[in-house]
Design a protein around this motif. Sequence first.
Motif, PDB file in Angstrom:
ATOM      1  N   UNK A 158      43.094  10.039  93.855  1.00  0.00           N
ATOM      2  CA  UNK A 158      42.256  11.012  94.550  1.00  0.00           C
ATOM      3  C   UNK A 158      41.411  10.378  95.651  1.00  0.00           C
ATOM      4  N   UNK A 159      41.486   9.085  95.808  1.00  0.00           N
ATOM      5  CA  UNK A 159      40.646   8.444  96.814  1.00  0.00           C
ATOM      6  C   UNK A 159      41.463   7.393  97.548  1.00  0.00           C
ATOM      7  N   UNK A 160      40.907   6.918  98.650  1.00  0.00           N
ATOM      8  CA  UNK A 160      41.579   5.893  99.416  1.00  0.00           C
ATOM      9  C   UNK A 160      41.360   6.104 100.894  1.00  0.00           C
ATOM     10  N   UNK A 161      41.617   5.064 101.669  1.00  0.00           N
ATOM     11  CA  UNK A 161      41.339   5.093 103.105  1.00  0.00           C
ATOM     12  C   UNK A 161      42.175   6.148 103.824  1.00  0.00           C
ATOM     13  N   UNK A 162      43.449   6.289 103.424  1.00  0.00           N
ATOM     14  CA  UNK A 162      44.302   7.261 104.097  1.00  0.00           C
ATOM     15  C   UNK A 162      43.810   8.681 103.845  1.00  0.00           C
ATOM     16  N   UNK A 163      43.493   8.995 102.599  1.00  0.00           N
ATOM     17  CA  UNK A 163      43.004  10.335 102.274  1.00  0.00           C
ATOM     18  C   UNK A 163      41.673  10.620 102.961  1.00  0.00           C
ATOM     19  N   UNK A 164      40.781   9.643 102.958  1.00  0.00           N
ATOM     20  CA  UNK A 164      39.490   9.824 103.621  1.00  0.00           C
ATOM     21  C   UNK A 164      39.665  10.092 105.117  1.00  0.00           C
ATOM     22  N   UNK A 165      40.703   9.520 105.701  1.00  0.00           N
ATOM     23  CA  UNK A 165      40.980   9.721 107.126  1.00  0.00           C
ATOM     24  C   UNK A 165      41.164  11.204 107.431  1.00  0.00           C
ATOM     25  N   UNK A 166      41.838  11.930 106.555  1.00  0.00           N
ATOM     26  CA  UNK A 166      42.109  13.354 106.769  1.00  0.00           C
ATOM     27  C   UNK A 166      41.036  14.261 106.190  1.00  0.00           C
ATOM     28  N   UNK A 167      40.431  13.872 105.079  1.00  0.00           N
ATOM     29  CA  UNK A 167      39.514  14.760 104.366  1.00  0.00           C
ATOM     30  C   UNK A 167      38.047  14.455 104.611  1.00  0.00           C
ATOM     31  N   UNK A 168      37.723  13.269 105.104  1.00  0.00           N
ATOM     32  CA  UNK A 168      36.332  12.866 105.175  1.00  0.00           C
ATOM     33  C   UNK A 168      35.884  12.319 103.827  1.00  0.00           C
ATOM     34  N   UNK A 169      34.648  11.864 103.780  1.00  0.00           N
ATOM     35  CA  UNK A 169      34.163  11.204 102.559  1.00  0.00           C
ATOM     36  C   UNK A 169      33.772  12.179 101.460  1.00  0.00           C
ATOM     37  N   UNK A 215      36.746  22.212  99.264  1.00  0.00           N
ATOM     38  CA  UNK A 215      37.821  23.171  99.459  1.00  0.00           C
ATOM     39  C   UNK A 215      37.290  24.431 100.141  1.00  0.00           C
ATOM     40  N   UNK A 216      38.035  24.923 101.080  1.00  0.00           N
ATOM     41  CA  UNK A 216      37.689  26.187 101.731  1.00  0.00           C
ATOM     42  C   UNK A 216      38.021  27.369 100.825  1.00  0.00           C
ATOM     43  N   UNK A 217      39.018  27.189  99.968  1.00  0.00           N
ATOM     44  CA  UNK A 217      39.407  28.194  98.983  1.00  0.00           C
ATOM     45  C   UNK A 217      39.910  27.454  97.754  1.00  0.00           C
ATOM     46  N   UNK A 218      40.063  28.157  96.653  1.00  0.00           N
ATOM     47  CA  UNK A 218      40.520  27.528  95.421  1.00  0.00           C
ATOM     48  C   UNK A 218      41.971  27.905  95.145  1.00  0.00           C
ATOM     49  N   UNK A 219      42.797  26.892  94.897  1.00  0.00           N
ATOM     50  CA  UNK A 219      44.188  27.073  94.469  1.00  0.00           C
ATOM     51  C   UNK A 219      44.964  28.047  95.356  1.00  0.00           C
ATOM     52  N   UNK A 220      44.762  27.937  96.676  1.00  0.00           N
ATOM     53  CA  UNK A 220      45.504  28.787  97.602  1.00  0.00           C
ATOM     54  C   UNK A 220      47.004  28.529  97.463  1.00  0.00           C
ATOM     55  N   UNK A 221      47.827  29.555  97.180  1.00  0.00           N
ATOM     56  CA  UNK A 221      49.275  29.336  97.116  1.00  0.00           C
ATOM     57  C   UNK A 221      49.824  28.912  98.484  1.00  0.00           C
ATOM     58  N   UNK A 222      50.589  27.833  98.486  1.00  0.00           N
ATOM     59  CA  UNK A 222      51.129  27.280  99.731  1.00  0.00           C
ATOM     60  C   UNK A 222      52.620  27.007  99.565  1.00  0.00           C
ATOM     61  N   UNK A 241      42.959  18.126  94.102  1.00  0.00           N
ATOM     62  CA  UNK A 241      41.559  18.527  94.240  1.00  0.00           C
ATOM     63  C   UNK A 241      41.331  20.001  93.941  1.00  0.00           C
ATOM     64  N   UNK A 242      42.381  20.759  93.756  1.00  0.00           N
ATOM     65  CA  UNK A 242      42.245  22.171  93.433  1.00  0.00           C
ATOM     66  C   UNK A 242      42.170  23.088  94.635  1.00  0.00           C
ATOM     67  N   UNK A 243      42.406  22.561  95.844  1.00  0.00           N
ATOM     68  CA  UNK A 243      42.328  23.390  97.048  1.00  0.00           C
ATOM     69  C   UNK A 243      43.559  24.279  97.203  1.00  0.00           C
ATOM     70  N   UNK A 294      40.148  22.929 104.237  1.00  0.00           N
ATOM     71  CA  UNK A 294      38.896  22.233 103.969  1.00  0.00           C
ATOM     72  C   UNK A 294      37.759  22.843 104.771  1.00  0.00           C
ATOM     73  N   UNK A 295      36.601  22.905 104.164  1.00  0.00           N
ATOM     74  CA  UNK A 295      35.418  23.389 104.885  1.00  0.00           C
ATOM     75  C   UNK A 295      35.128  22.452 106.065  1.00  0.00           C
TER      76      UNK A 295
END
Length: 313
Positions: free
Chosen positions: A8-19, A23-30, A57-59, A268-269
């Motif tokens: 759930x963590x790491x430099x690559x993920x932080x690059x896209x998600x921030x620190x 979630x902007x919504x919960x469990x949005x079907x994609x 993360x449940x997004x 993401x918010x």
Amino acid sequence: MTAPKPSLSGELTDHYFGSSPECRMAAQPVLLVTDLTVTGEIDDSISMHVYRQLELRGCVSIIGVVSIFGNGKSTTAEIHRNMERRLPDLGGGEWRRLRGPDERYTTVLNRRGETQTDIARLEAIADVIRTAAGPVVIAELGPVTVSARLLAGGYLKRSDVRMILGVGGRMGNESFATHRRLGRFFAFRDMNVAEDVWGQDYLLRSHPDRLWMVTYRTGIGKREVSARQVAAAIPALAAHAKARARVLRLIGFEGIPTWDTWTTGFFLRGGDSQLGCRPLRARMAATAGGPDTMRLILAQGGRRIIACTDVAD
């Protein structure tokens, strides 16, 4: 042997998600639609990993992954084999895999009909969407053929689809040349749009309120990633990332642009504001003399969509 789940963590993920992502919504079907390759272009592979991070993360809730023709002139069959080979390495080994259509919407219009094979595949995809827990976001990481054919062919109702995320489009006379090294002499094309021009045109004309487009401007500069970052997060991609970075340096990129992966910002918010997403007029226009040069042009009239256009300095 089952591949380990990504952390759930790491430099690559932080690059896209921030620190501190929210979630902007919960469990949005994609529903993911990908032209994933195991050599050459690497963006789709990174995208699969990052979408899995969103799911952990449940997004989002990934209801399936659909193969589609695209990168490097690959057929849908080739992309489907790539998915089977690579998704387990990216954390998506348990995702439902669906075979996408072989024919572009452009081809269907020209032939005035659909093949029985494609009809069966589209019906299967539509069934997955209709039985999801609420309207689905379709993330088109290649040409927008699947969304266009599902909606134009009556397989889905508008209410079944919350949003269609796509990648492509350009501002006015914007060039995709880097103007450095070999990039001084040529520019890559807006491949996703060019692969199915009339599929893009259909969505723009008939469902503009459902379109959320990440342009190529959003994936360059500081938003590029390094081969080291990719290898640290996804060891199975180490050799691929190193080879891809080497090629991209020859055409003037300092890192690896990952345009497709920035579609995750929708979930993401603050992700949309980070990318400069805003309502813009969009239209299809020939850039140099014929239907094969039709491109998605922004801010020069047309239908209003949401387009993300900021360059990371």
